[in-house]
Design an enzyme around this catalytic site. Structure first.
Site, PDB file in Angstrom:
ATOM      1  N   ASP A  45      39.209  29.577  37.054  1.00  0.00           N
ATOM      2  CA  ASP A  45      40.056  30.436  36.225  1.00  0.00           C
ATOM      3  C   ASP A  45      40.354  31.719  37.008  1.00  0.00           C
ATOM      4  O   ASP A  45      39.501  32.593  37.140  1.00  0.00           O
ATOM      5  CB  ASP A  45      39.313  30.742  34.915  1.00  0.00           C
ATOM      6  CG  ASP A  45      40.080  31.717  34.011  1.00  0.00           C
ATOM      7  OD1 ASP A  45      41.073  32.316  34.473  1.00  0.00           O
ATOM      8  OD2 ASP A  45      39.667  31.881  32.849  1.00  0.00           O
ATOM      9  N   LYS A  98      48.575  37.086  33.929  1.00  0.00           N
ATOM     10  CA  LYS A  98      48.498  38.517  34.270  1.00  0.00           C
ATOM     11  C   LYS A  98      49.425  38.893  35.438  1.00  0.00           C
ATOM     12  O   LYS A  98      50.634  38.951  35.270  1.00  0.00           O
ATOM     13  CB  LYS A  98      47.043  38.890  34.576  1.00  0.00           C
ATOM     14  CG  LYS A  98      46.159  38.897  33.305  1.00  0.00           C
ATOM     15  CD  LYS A  98      44.791  39.468  33.620  1.00  0.00           C
ATOM     16  CE  LYS A  98      43.859  39.490  32.442  1.00  0.00           C
ATOM     17  NZ  LYS A  98      43.909  40.732  31.709  1.00  0.00           N
ATOM     18  N   PHE A 123      34.583  34.953  30.566  1.00  0.00           N
ATOM     19  CA  PHE A 123      35.705  35.199  29.662  1.00  0.00           C
ATOM     20  C   PHE A 123      36.865  34.290  30.075  1.00  0.00           C
ATOM     21  O   PHE A 123      37.400  34.416  31.171  1.00  0.00           O
ATOM     22  CB  PHE A 123      36.162  36.657  29.708  1.00  0.00           C
ATOM     23  CG  PHE A 123      37.244  36.936  28.694  1.00  0.00           C
ATOM     24  CD1 PHE A 123      36.928  37.377  27.413  1.00  0.00           C
ATOM     25  CD2 PHE A 123      38.582  36.700  28.993  1.00  0.00           C
ATOM     26  CE1 PHE A 123      37.916  37.591  26.460  1.00  0.00           C
ATOM     27  CE2 PHE A 123      39.579  36.905  28.052  1.00  0.00           C
ATOM     28  CZ  PHE A 123      39.243  37.361  26.786  1.00  0.00           C
ATOM     29  N   THR A 145      56.893  24.427  22.765  1.00  0.00           N
ATOM     30  CA  THR A 145      58.327  24.711  22.696  1.00  0.00           C
ATOM     31  C   THR A 145      58.843  25.338  23.994  1.00  0.00           C
ATOM     32  O   THR A 145      59.822  24.868  24.566  1.00  0.00           O
ATOM     33  CB  THR A 145      58.638  25.666  21.522  1.00  0.00           C
ATOM     34  OG1 THR A 145      58.266  25.030  20.311  1.00  0.00           O
ATOM     35  CG2 THR A 145      60.124  26.017  21.474  1.00  0.00           C
TER      36      THR A 145
END
Lengths: 500, 500
Positions: free
Chosen positions: A326, A357, A217, A381
């Site tokens: 990751d 997280k 994931f 941005t």
């Protein structure tokens, strides 16, 4: 001044004053050694079944504007403390899921409240800057004292982002840019490349790929989603890329008892990785990078050995692919080290390590070579949010001051031992207890049994998460102590004893 | 209580008290009709060339950890007020770029500072929830009083997200899910679909496409990036999808003077849209949705007529494609209406309207049919950030209380008139002045001239943005008044008069 203030302002001032004293006397630790446990509750306390009547009414209201099928209950965050989450019906639960593993030091930690009430910080909250063009004065300093102070070894560059998906998307982009720059010998792109990229065509938009693992994931935006393979519901109906997917080792637990079998399984997977890299190169879709979680979380808490990861890193280097770890779910101390991949003892660092997280801000570390050669190639941005960096600095102070990584190691051992005992006692219901630090999991005999245990636990004041097909995952905050472990085990034991 | 407080806590209390009074006397409006202009500076004030020495030193520091090529200068946000951005060297500039159009009511607006200092709000900042599973008690109420109170007509559902890219990615996903559900007659997916989606293959991951326009900007994550076609630097080296790209009308300005020519140009583009939809269907990559900006911003401030958009909406309906209006840059009041597409007078609303930037939170509105049929299909850990919703509620209060949309219309007229005068006076340098509300732009004769004007302006205390190839874009906050317009025009006039 006072007499010039309106009645309303005076009244607000008193409220403010009152709260300030309330906070001062109730939360603010007087010495550096005090810990969050002194400010939290003692135990769960349940008043209604969950979701209770107030949650159900709010579900109905929100259901008019959103799909609410994933909502467990509504929360009273003001009243939540440390490891205890309080819901709107006054139920207080021991929370070992912590907002999908994203609350680092428990609810309403006094140190974080101080960040909010420090007047020097007001401007960072009310003036969110475009960090890539107009950073605030203290931006480099805050990065050094927060993210760079915990950088994985070999990494001294970091890019903040808003969330985990955005971090992985931009990490992938960095790997693609790095790979193509190598391929063209660091020359300027051709006119053809510049022209074709504007219309999504090769060679400007090249047919490159990212190799990922079954069960992985990495997020849900379309680049990330092409590397996510945990559950069909995440991927169904969304167009994707033809990128290679390798098997992730299916190990037998406890790992110590199946060393030979597990080594064989890992060797099989690594061989497949090399085959896929060769095959995709031949297909004209070379693998620019390999992305992997240190422990597959959403996919079912699947572990692999340090040896597996070290060999994978070597395969990446051998084939000229970037190696991206990751750590969105594993990072932040929950495995007992700040980064889970520090358990591997890599000689040669990864190329990219992404996070979010528990770090409160998204982002990724990378080696020098992975920095884009030109501005605006990795850009958006906001590029993160400086107010999250303020909170992160304070979280890191608390982790250091309260030795929370040692605490995690201690609580994690107690938790895993307890899970081993439970599965010995209830072998027809539980199996495959596994974990590192407090990042633990255990399998039920079926998804229905898993779901039933979780609902019963919730009604007894224990809130857990699920993953994979029939796994319960434990993701407590770093302030989860041994006595919380015992509360958890007692509740589970009660439920299992009643389970037919 | 006081005597029980430690010396340090007492001292912090005094600091807090001091700041409270300072804020009370300096910023907090005493009546509802007072406006931000009373709390801001009068005019720009320059001390050094920009970037000044302090900015240069910070650039060097940050350059050790990030590519800093896009950074203009470092800011002192504490000292910035209203329309004036102060840098670390003490330069105060009239800011008409506002953090890439993302500061709605100016810097340090007293109403936003109140949100921060309201003790009831502390918890929303320190306990960021996983909104999709455990929302706070006031989440529905805050959505109703903020986002739903400004919902475009025909839309009563909204999903919050962290940023603009994430909003568009998830809007695209919603359109794909909606399209496939229609195709399979709302039946359950087949086993083959469920199986193939896990390995990125059709039919589970279908070959669907989104139609976008040349010059468009919809973000930089990989799904969004496949619909972005403004500049090569954004897209080079990143793999993409083979999705159709239609021409966006290239209009002649002022629009009133070229009605016939522009109508012809728009008809040509619409014809091409229909051709592409048919062509991509024949290719086996049907168009699930059409995405468009009401005014192409990053691509060069390109306008089209209400008639063009109404016809495009009809084409979308005719071919069974969803119609997605991307208001990330145009939304929030800057065109004189809260949503730019409200200028069109659509009979039939859009299917999706996405937003971010001035709304402070990302997200999108959608029609009932676009809501995913199951939970976890549109999902991520945070799903937005409730602390941003608190700020948004207050921004909306200020917009209403201070009639800021009228203000924008008034200032916008003055600005556009001023730009017309400048291009009449300096026809060899400026052309194609255009705009709606304060969302204005003007072209220079070359990119070099544009860049030179912008640098000179910055050194005189006017900070502007660029877009397209040689365009200057004006993106002031909603508190930009007519006297700010005059400051801007005076500075530009001085520079143009000196320009050889």
């Amino acid at each position: 001044l006072w007499t010039q203030m309106s009645r309303g302002t005076q009244s607000k001032f008193f409220t403010h004053l009152f709260i300030y004293f309330a906070l001062g006397s109730r939360y603010v630790s007087k010495t550096a050694t005090k810990t969050v446990s002194e400010f939290e509750y003692d135990a769960p306390s349940m008043k209604t079944a969950v979701p209770g009547p107030k949650s159900q009414e709010l579900l109905r209201q929100l259901g008019e504007i959103q799909n609410v099928g994933a909502i467990h209950f509504f929360c009273n965050y003001e009243e939540s403390r440390g490891n205890y989450l309080v819901d709107v019906d006054g139920n207080r639960m021991l929370d070992v899921y912590t907002q999908i593993s994203s609350i680092p030091i428990g609810y309403n930690h006094p140190a974080l409240i101080k960040v909010m009430t420090n007047p020097n910080n007001v401007s960072a909250f009310v003036n969110r800057p475009a960090l890539g063009i107009l950073p605030p004065e203290n931006f480099p300093e805050k990065l050094f004292e927060s993210l760079l102070s915990i950088a994985p070894s070999g990494m001294n560059r970091v890019q903040t982002m808003a969330c985990g998906s955005c971090s992985n998307e931009n990490a992938f982009k960095s790997m693609f840019i790095w790979y193509r720059n190598k391929e063209r010998g660091y020359a300027s792109p051709s006119e053809q490349e510049v022209g074709t990229c504007m219309i999504n065509q090769s060679p400007g938009c090249p047919d490159l790929s990212i190799l990922s693992f079954m069960g992985a994931f990495h997020g849900r935006t379309m680049g990330c989603l092409a590397t996510t393979h945990s559950k069909a519901i995440h991927k169904l109906d969304i167009p994707s890329f033809d990128w290679p997917i390798a098997p992730f080792p299916k190990l037998q637990y406890p790992l110590e008892e199946f060393v030979r079998e597990n080594a064989q399984e890992e060797a099989r997977c690594l061989e497949e990785v090399e085959d896929l890299i060769v095959k995709w190169r031949q297909k004209g879709k070379p693998v620019a990078g390999i992305v992997i979680e240190p422990i597959q979380a959403e996919g079912g808490d699947n572990h692999a050995s340090p040896d597996f990861f070290i060999k994978l890193r070597n395969i990446a280097r051998k084939h000229g692919c970037a190696f991206h770890v990751d750590e969105v779910q594993t990072g932040g101390g929950t495995t007992g080290k700040f980064w889970a991949h520090e358990h591997w003892g890599l000689d040669d660092p990864a190329d990219i390590v992404s996070f979010s997280k528990k770090l409160l801000t998204g982002g990724y570390y990378h080696r020098d070579e992975l920095q884009p050669d030109k501005p605006y190639r990795i850009f958006n941005t906001w590029m993160g949010d400086p107010s999250k960096n303020l909170f992160l600095s304070e979280v890191l102070n608390v982790i250091r001051r309260e030795n929370l990584l040692e605490e995690v190691t201690r609580s994690g051992k107690a938790l895993l031992q307890g899970l081993y005992s439970l599965q010995t006692q209830y072998p027809h219901i539980l199996s495959r207890a596994r974990g590192q630090g407090t990042f633990c999991a255990i399998d039920a005999c079926s998804d229905a049994t898993r779901d039933s245990i979780m609902l019963k636990a919730r009604n007894k004041g224990l809130f857990m998460g699920s993953c994979g097909e029939k796994t319960i995952r434990f993701r407590p905050a770093l302030v989860f102590k041994e006595y919380h472990v015992h509360q958890l085990l007692n509740i589970l034991n009660d439920i299992l004893a009643e389970h037919k």
